[in-house]
Design an enzyme around this catalytic site. Structure first.
Site, PDB file in Angstrom:
ATOM      1  N   GLY A  40      30.484 -15.044 -13.352  1.00  0.00           N
ATOM      2  CA  GLY A  40      31.565 -15.802 -12.739  1.00  0.00           C
ATOM      3  C   GLY A  40      32.691 -16.016 -13.745  1.00  0.00           C
ATOM      4  O   GLY A  40      33.443 -15.099 -14.033  1.00  0.00           O
ATOM      5  N   SER A 108      28.446 -10.014 -17.528  1.00  0.00           N
ATOM      6  CA  SER A 108      29.806 -10.329 -17.099  1.00  0.00           C
ATOM      7  C   SER A 108      30.274 -11.593 -17.826  1.00  0.00           C
ATOM      8  O   SER A 108      30.242 -11.628 -19.060  1.00  0.00           O
ATOM      9  CB  SER A 108      29.855 -10.459 -15.572  1.00  0.00           C
ATOM     10  OG  SER A 108      31.171 -10.461 -15.108  1.00  0.00           O
ATOM     11  N   TRP A 109      30.702 -12.627 -17.102  1.00  0.00           N
ATOM     12  CA  TRP A 109      31.022 -13.886 -17.781  1.00  0.00           C
ATOM     13  C   TRP A 109      29.818 -14.384 -18.574  1.00  0.00           C
ATOM     14  O   TRP A 109      29.959 -14.990 -19.642  1.00  0.00           O
ATOM     15  CB  TRP A 109      31.475 -14.952 -16.789  1.00  0.00           C
ATOM     16  CG  TRP A 109      31.327 -16.341 -17.344  1.00  0.00           C
ATOM     17  CD1 TRP A 109      30.353 -17.256 -17.049  1.00  0.00           C
ATOM     18  CD2 TRP A 109      32.161 -16.969 -18.329  1.00  0.00           C
ATOM     19  NE1 TRP A 109      30.520 -18.394 -17.790  1.00  0.00           N
ATOM     20  CE2 TRP A 109      31.628 -18.251 -18.580  1.00  0.00           C
ATOM     21  CE3 TRP A 109      33.299 -16.571 -19.024  1.00  0.00           C
ATOM     22  CZ2 TRP A 109      32.197 -19.144 -19.494  1.00  0.00           C
ATOM     23  CZ3 TRP A 109      33.876 -17.452 -19.942  1.00  0.00           C
ATOM     24  CH2 TRP A 109      33.324 -18.720 -20.162  1.00  0.00           C
ATOM     25  N   ASP A 263      32.625   0.747 -14.540  1.00  0.00           N
ATOM     26  CA  ASP A 263      32.808  -0.680 -14.285  1.00  0.00           C
ATOM     27  C   ASP A 263      34.303  -0.948 -14.128  1.00  0.00           C
ATOM     28  O   ASP A 263      35.069  -0.828 -15.085  1.00  0.00           O
ATOM     29  CB  ASP A 263      32.227  -1.469 -15.457  1.00  0.00           C
ATOM     30  CG  ASP A 263      32.232  -2.972 -15.237  1.00  0.00           C
ATOM     31  OD1 ASP A 263      33.060  -3.461 -14.451  1.00  0.00           O
ATOM     32  OD2 ASP A 263      31.407  -3.649 -15.876  1.00  0.00           O
ATOM     33  N   HIS A 291      29.714  -2.336 -12.142  1.00  0.00           N
ATOM     34  CA  HIS A 291      29.587  -3.586 -12.884  1.00  0.00           C
ATOM     35  C   HIS A 291      28.294  -4.347 -12.600  1.00  0.00           C
ATOM     36  O   HIS A 291      27.759  -5.004 -13.490  1.00  0.00           O
ATOM     37  CB  HIS A 291      30.790  -4.484 -12.529  1.00  0.00           C
ATOM     38  CG  HIS A 291      30.785  -5.822 -13.211  1.00  0.00           C
ATOM     39  ND1 HIS A 291      31.020  -5.965 -14.558  1.00  0.00           N
ATOM     40  CD2 HIS A 291      30.570  -7.079 -12.721  1.00  0.00           C
ATOM     41  CE1 HIS A 291      30.969  -7.245 -14.878  1.00  0.00           C
ATOM     42  NE2 HIS A 291      30.692  -7.936 -13.788  1.00  0.00           N
TER      43      HIS A 291
END
Length: 311
Positions: A40, A108-109, A263, A291
């Site tokens: 996120g 990711s985050w 990605d 991703h």
């Protein structure tokens, strides 16, 4: 993945500044301590994230970061910064897990937060597994939210920018922020769904229509879009380039970097730069993946990584 499992214990951590952080423990209480950091920011954790670890060998902690998932209050931006999240992980490590060190797994985050946490508390981290590398630099945000990925998905891009008047499209993150933090509830939900749907449609190499349904549900979308936009407006509440500049602090920590070649959300350039700054870590490119963590080749590499460090 490993078979589905239920947590053996759950709870809420009172942060003392207005948040209640949902956490859960599963696997073997005597096993290797590991924490999963979701993406996120604002996506929350899910049951399938438990299945990335061998439950006989790992003591696994998942938690929903501030304002999302089962944490309260929902979609809150107050006292919600990277420094707050790092402090939450430390409290969860000591007060919930009682662990000296954690294997830290983030995508990711979650990769941003994993690296930032390790740099703040290197003595608390045994190993790092990071995927879909993201460091919240302006050029990374511009690629995905202003111009770049838009060239690959012009049809989806039209739906993304639809809530924003043409006169405001020169700075889309700022334009979305005005709506996501405004008082017009209908405008907020429309902006949240557009922001969230854009990511849901573009994180996989091939469109996952079932996955997109989650992204466009109002409850999920409002927290996801508000919290992401809040962090991206403030460049992750970090100095520009902070993660890559500070890699010397954690180069001694065993690590594995996994990145999808195609990605479009967090392009491979950032993962390559992390690899160059951290050559001691294993670096794996999933040649036919985007991703998302559940792309087949990325998933295979992630499971190989957790199995490797379990031993």
């Amino acid at each position: 993945m490993y078979p589905p499992i239920d947590p053996y214990k759950t709870g809420l951590l009172d942060t003392g500044d207005g948040h209640q952080i949902y956490w859960e423990l599963c696997g073997n209480p005597a096993g290797k301590p590991a924490v999963f950091l979701h993406g996120g920011p604002g996506a929350g954790c899910a049951e399938h994230h438990r299945r990335l670890f061998n439950p006989e060998k790992y003591h696994i902690m998942l938690f929903d970061q501030r304002g999302c998932g089962r944490s309260l209050p929902h979609a809150s931006l107050d006292n919600n910064t990277t420094a707050h999240l790092i402090a939450d992980i430390e409290r969860l490590r000591t007060e919930v897990m009682g662990a000296d060190k954690l294997l830290v797994f983030g995508g990711s985050w979650g990769s941003t937060l994993a690296l930032a946490y390790a740099q703040a508390h290197p003595d608390s981290v045994s190993e790092l597994i990071v995927r879909g590398i993201f460091t919240v630099r302006p050029e990374e945000l511009a690629w995905y939210y202003q111009e770049g990925a838009s060239w690959l998905f012009p049809d989806y891009w039209e739906d993304y920018i639809a809530p924003i008047p043409e006169a405001e499209r020169g700075d889309l993150i700022a334009a979305f922020r005005r709506r996501l933090t405004g008082d017009d509830e209908q405008e907020k939900i429309a902006a949240a769904r557009a922001w969230s749907q854009w990511e849901g449609r573009t994180i996989t190499l091939l469109l996952d229509t079932v996955g997109v349904d989650k992204y466009i549900s109002d409850y999920f979308a409002v927290a996801f879009a508000r919290i992401e936009n809040h962090y991206f407006t403030h460049l992750g509440f970090m100095e520009e380039g902070q993660i890559l500049k500070n890699m010397d602090k954690i180069r001694h920590i065993p690590g594995i970097i996994i990145q999808g070649r195609y990605d479009c959300c967090t392009p491979m350039k950032t993962a390559w730069e992390l690899h160059k700054a951290w050559p001691e870590a294993e670096f794996h490119i999933a040649a036919d993946a985007g991703h998302a963590f559940n792309e087949p080749e990325i998933l295979r590499q992630l499971l190989r990584a957790t199995d490797q460090f379990a031993n």
